[in-house]
Design an enzyme around this catalytic site. Structure first.
Site, PDB file in Angstrom:
ATOM      1  N   LYS A 252      21.528 -22.906 -38.131  1.00  5.87           N
ATOM      2  CA  LYS A 252      21.744 -23.491 -39.254  1.00  5.87           C
ATOM      3  C   LYS A 252      22.899 -24.412 -39.320  1.00  5.87           C
ATOM      4  CE  LYS A 252      22.011 -22.465 -44.387  1.00  5.87           C
ATOM      5  NZ  LYS A 252      22.830 -23.485 -44.671  1.00  5.87           N
ATOM      6  N   ARG A 418      11.332 -21.740 -52.973  1.00  8.84           N
ATOM      7  CA  ARG A 418      12.310 -20.663 -52.276  1.00  8.84           C
ATOM      8  C   ARG A 418      11.804 -19.538 -52.251  1.00  8.84           C
ATOM      9  NH1 ARG A 418      17.631 -21.319 -51.730  1.00  8.84           N
ATOM     10  NH2 ARG A 418      18.149 -22.944 -53.174  1.00  8.84           N
TER      11      ARG A 418
HETATM   12  P1  ATP Z   1      22.941 -24.027 -48.729  1.00 12.25           P
HETATM   13  O1  ATP Z   1      23.563 -24.063 -49.883  1.00 12.25           O
HETATM   14  O2  ATP Z   1      22.896 -22.822 -47.733  1.00 12.25           O
HETATM   15  O3  ATP Z   1      22.900 -25.426 -47.938  1.00 12.25           O
HETATM   16  P2  ATP Z   1      20.190 -24.935 -49.947  1.00 12.25           P
HETATM   17  O4  ATP Z   1      20.110 -24.525 -51.354  1.00 12.25           O
HETATM   18  O5  ATP Z   1      20.768 -26.507 -49.525  1.00 12.25           O
HETATM   19  O6  ATP Z   1      21.450 -23.923 -49.232  1.00 12.25           O
HETATM   20  P3  ATP Z   1      18.397 -23.517 -48.382  1.00 12.25           P
HETATM   21  O7  ATP Z   1      17.153 -23.539 -48.180  1.00 12.25           O
HETATM   22  O8  ATP Z   1      18.763 -22.246 -49.061  1.00 12.25           O
HETATM   23  O9  ATP Z   1      19.151 -24.629 -49.087  1.00 12.25           O
HETATM   24  O10 ATP Z   1      19.256 -23.265 -46.891  1.00 12.25           O
HETATM   25  C1  ATP Z   1      18.883 -24.031 -45.973  1.00 12.25           C
HETATM   26  C2  ATP Z   1      19.597 -25.428 -45.942  1.00 12.25           C
HETATM   27  O11 ATP Z   1      20.211 -25.447 -44.604  1.00 12.25           O
HETATM   28  C3  ATP Z   1      18.761 -26.525 -45.968  1.00 12.25           C
HETATM   29  O12 ATP Z   1      18.461 -27.197 -47.273  1.00 12.25           O
HETATM   30  C4  ATP Z   1      19.280 -27.562 -44.732  1.00 12.25           C
HETATM   31  O13 ATP Z   1      19.989 -28.455 -45.380  1.00 12.25           O
HETATM   32  C5  ATP Z   1      20.237 -26.813 -44.079  1.00 12.25           C
HETATM   33  N1  ATP Z   1      19.653 -26.300 -42.557  1.00 12.25           N
HETATM   34  C6  ATP Z   1      20.414 -26.376 -41.458  1.00 12.25           C
HETATM   35  N2  ATP Z   1      19.775 -25.872 -40.543  1.00 12.25           N
HETATM   36  C7  ATP Z   1      18.448 -25.919 -40.851  1.00 12.25           C
HETATM   37  C8  ATP Z   1      17.226 -25.213 -40.295  1.00 12.25           C
HETATM   38  N3  ATP Z   1      17.303 -24.903 -38.922  1.00 12.25           N
HETATM   39  N4  ATP Z   1      16.206 -25.069 -40.948  1.00 12.25           N
HETATM   40  C9  ATP Z   1      16.251 -25.477 -42.527  1.00 12.25           C
HETATM   41  N5  ATP Z   1      17.318 -25.821 -42.805  1.00 12.25           N
HETATM   42  C10 ATP Z   1      18.461 -25.771 -42.208  1.00 12.25           C
END
Ligand code: ATP
Length: 592
Positions: A252, A418
């Protein structure tokens, strides 16, 4: 359609403090709108001319707006400026200044929604030298024929201060009710919206062709798809349990999510909020053409790197790329790489129904023969044991990642959802209760002492997606530097409204209210029960909501998130329950 009808609806919406009434006003308006005008009407009520991803702005300078008001109201510029000083809003100033203006002339054109929209459109499309004068003429042509009430909203729209806070979900509800008579059909509409990110097109298609056409709406190149999102888990065991024992684990990365749309002669990049960010990353756009695909939509994370060592740098470094001028120096000084993690469309076909495993295979092919310096496939392993995940996570953190994403091997790509098909495991979740939350600023208290002239504390809300409401969870006043406080004061001014927004629910009294717009990251030591905050009200104990103990701003403004992307109240409940498992002493304190 007469513009005055829209003005009436705007006025009703501005005055109501009820979320249900908002929907009703919208339903009535949609029913009165001719089908071929519905797309434009949908954009207008959200203060836009096109979907966000088009990035169209009016671009009229404030001094020009004041001149336009002076011209059409018969007042001189300094009088108009004085009224503006008093009201603090150009729209309100226009309404006031125009009160005694002369009657419309015999030759004035009728004020229709069609006319107002097409004039707005011309204003937005006028660019280049001398454009401010041309824009001014267009605005004046409208104001000359407008009543003061109409003038007020024309100027609010042109200057971007409409602030009705009508969210996409409110619009979807209203469309379902207006055209199918059944709110349950919102789901089909939402699916269509998730693959197109264009509410106007969805609205018009529904009115013209009906629900079946909506159900068969497909992904289209250059219309961004709403991203699939992850739930949180606390440890590898929980991740594996959610994945039925075996899963893909990916780094991530701490960067910016990007959706790349590519054809032979065009490429566009969209952010997590689905705004066009192609101009921030011309190097990425150019390199996309070397990928092995005729037409494709890919997703990945852009990450800043140290050009000497190739190490990943934190997300904040990407801010240097957000600029209008000096982009080529920024490209040089702040290099990035893209770690691709998904393919949603390839060579004429949507691929979202394929399993994760099959999409990953396709992705490998797209990257393989097009090797270049910018694109990589995200590091991944397939894990069947907790220790596999833990080892991979340690490696991810060592190389600068936030943690890992764990993904179900047979899951399809679910746009805009989600869910537990993807889960995120971050280092911070494991240590203690120090979870970060992304919350929306909905109100504030004036500062005292050192903070006079700034905000002393801000009221934060989490999002209740089931009811499309923002429910308060905490006030926050710590973690802000003086620069932050100045920046927030300025930034929030754009969002001030005269009463609590109809979509905000709280037991707290505030000095200032905002339309829900700005999202910030906070960290708290604990989640507790509260009688005055309304997030997740009644879900743990009757009469109590959830609140944060010792909340602190982390310094991160999440401008990559819309208010509806803030931490959901259901997530808060899950975090509260998880905290009880890890720290049972919280339970004895609160629940005894
Ligand atoms: P966060 O606040 O943790 O960034 P978010 O609400 O933007 O979360 P989530 O789907 O909950 O989104 O968490 C995944 C986020 O992490 C994605 O939006 C993306 O920007 C990032 N990310 C980084 N690496 C990856 C990956 N390998 N696969 C998917 N998402 C990834």
């Amino acid at each position: 359609m007469e513009f005055s009808l829209l003005v009436e609806t705007f006025e009703q919406m501005e005055q109501t403090s009820s979320r249900l009434a908002l929907t009703d006003y919208l339903v009535n308006l949609f029913k009165k709108t001719p089908a071929n005008l519905l797309d434009k009407m949908t954009y207008l009520i959200q203060g836009k001319l096109y979907p966000d991803y088009e990035g169209v702005e009016m671009g009229l300078a404030e001094r020009m707006a004041l001149r336009a008001i002076a011209n059409s109201s018969g007042k001189n510029l300094s009088e108009v400026e004085a009224i503006y000083q008093q009201t603090g809003d150009i729209g309100d100033a226009a309404g006031k200044a125009m009160v005694n203006k002369g009657q419309e002339t015999l030759f004035s054109e009728p004020m229709t929604v069609e006319r107002v929209y097409s004039t707005f459109d011309r204003i937005a499309r006028t660019t280049g030298s001398g454009s401010q004068d041309t824009k001014l003429r267009y605005v004046s042509s409208l104001l000359n024929d407008a009543s003061p009430r109409e003038g007020r909203y024309i100027m609010k729209f042109v200057m971007g201060s409409l602030r009705l806070g009508i969210a996409d979900y409110t619009v979807l509800d209203a469309l379902a009710i207006a055209f199918t008579g059944d709110k349950q059909n919102r789901e089909a509409l939402e699916n269509a919206y998730n693959v197109s990110s264009d509410l106007g097109t969805v609205a018009r298609l529904l009115a013209e062709k009906g629900l079946e056409a909506i159900k068969s709406m497909q992904i289209t190149l250059f219309k961004p798809i709403r991203p699939m999102l992850a739930e949180r888990v606390v440890n590898a065991a929980e991740a594996l349990e959610r994945m039925e024992g075996k899963a893909a684990v990916e780094y991530k990365l701490d960067g910016e999510r990007v959706q790349i749309h590519l054809s032979k002669d065009r490429v566009e990049l969209f952010s997590r909020r689905l705004e066009k960010i192609t101009d921030h990353y011309p190097d990425v756009a150019k390199a996309s053409h070397s990928l092995k695909a005729r037409e494709t939509i890919l997703e990945g994370e852009v990450v800043a790197i140290n050009s000497q060592t190739g190490e990943y740098l934190p997300f904040q470094e990407l801010m240097h790329r957000r600029r209008k001028h000096g982009v080529s120096e920024a490209v040089e000084n702040y290099p990035v790489v893209v770690n691709l993690f998904d393919v949603l469309y390839l060579d004429g076909k949507s691929r979202t129904d394929l399993s994760y495993e099959d999409r990953r295979k396709l992705l490998l092919k797209v990257i393989k023969s097009g090797t270049n310096q910018i694109f990589n496939i995200v590091p991944q392993t397939v894990a069947g044991k907790e220790s596999d995940i833990e080892r991979f996570m340690a490696a991810a953190i060592e190389s600068g990642c936030e943690g890992v994403m764990v993904k179900h091997l047979s899951s399809a790509y679910r746009a805009g959802a989600r869910g537990y098909a993807w889960v995120k495991l971050k280092r911070e979740y494991q240590s203690d209760l120090a979870d970060t939350l992304d919350l929306v600023i909905v109100g504030a208290l004036h500062g005292r002492g050192r903070r006079v002239g700034k905000y002393g504390a801000m009221l934060l809300a989490s999002y209740d997606h089931k009811q499309d409401m923002f429910r308060s969870v905490s006030k926050v006043g710590t973690g802000f530097t003086d620069e932050h406080l100045d920046q927030f004061y300025k930034e929030l001014e754009k969002h001030i409204i005269h009463q609590r927004h109809a979509r905000v629910d709280t037991g707290m009294e505030m000095d200032v209210w905002f339309e829900p717009a700005m999202v910030i990251e906070v960290i708290a030591s604990e989640i507790t029960l509260s009688p005055s905050h309304t997030a997740a009200m009644d879900s743990i104990r009757p009469g109590f909501g959830l609140a944060l103990r010792f909340p602190k701003f982390t310094g991160k403004v999440r401008d990559d998130k819309q208010p509806e992307d803030a931490t959901d109240t259901e997530e808060l409940v899950a975090m509260y329950k998880r905290q009880l498992k890890v720290h049972p002493e919280t339970k004895t304190k609160e629940d005894s």
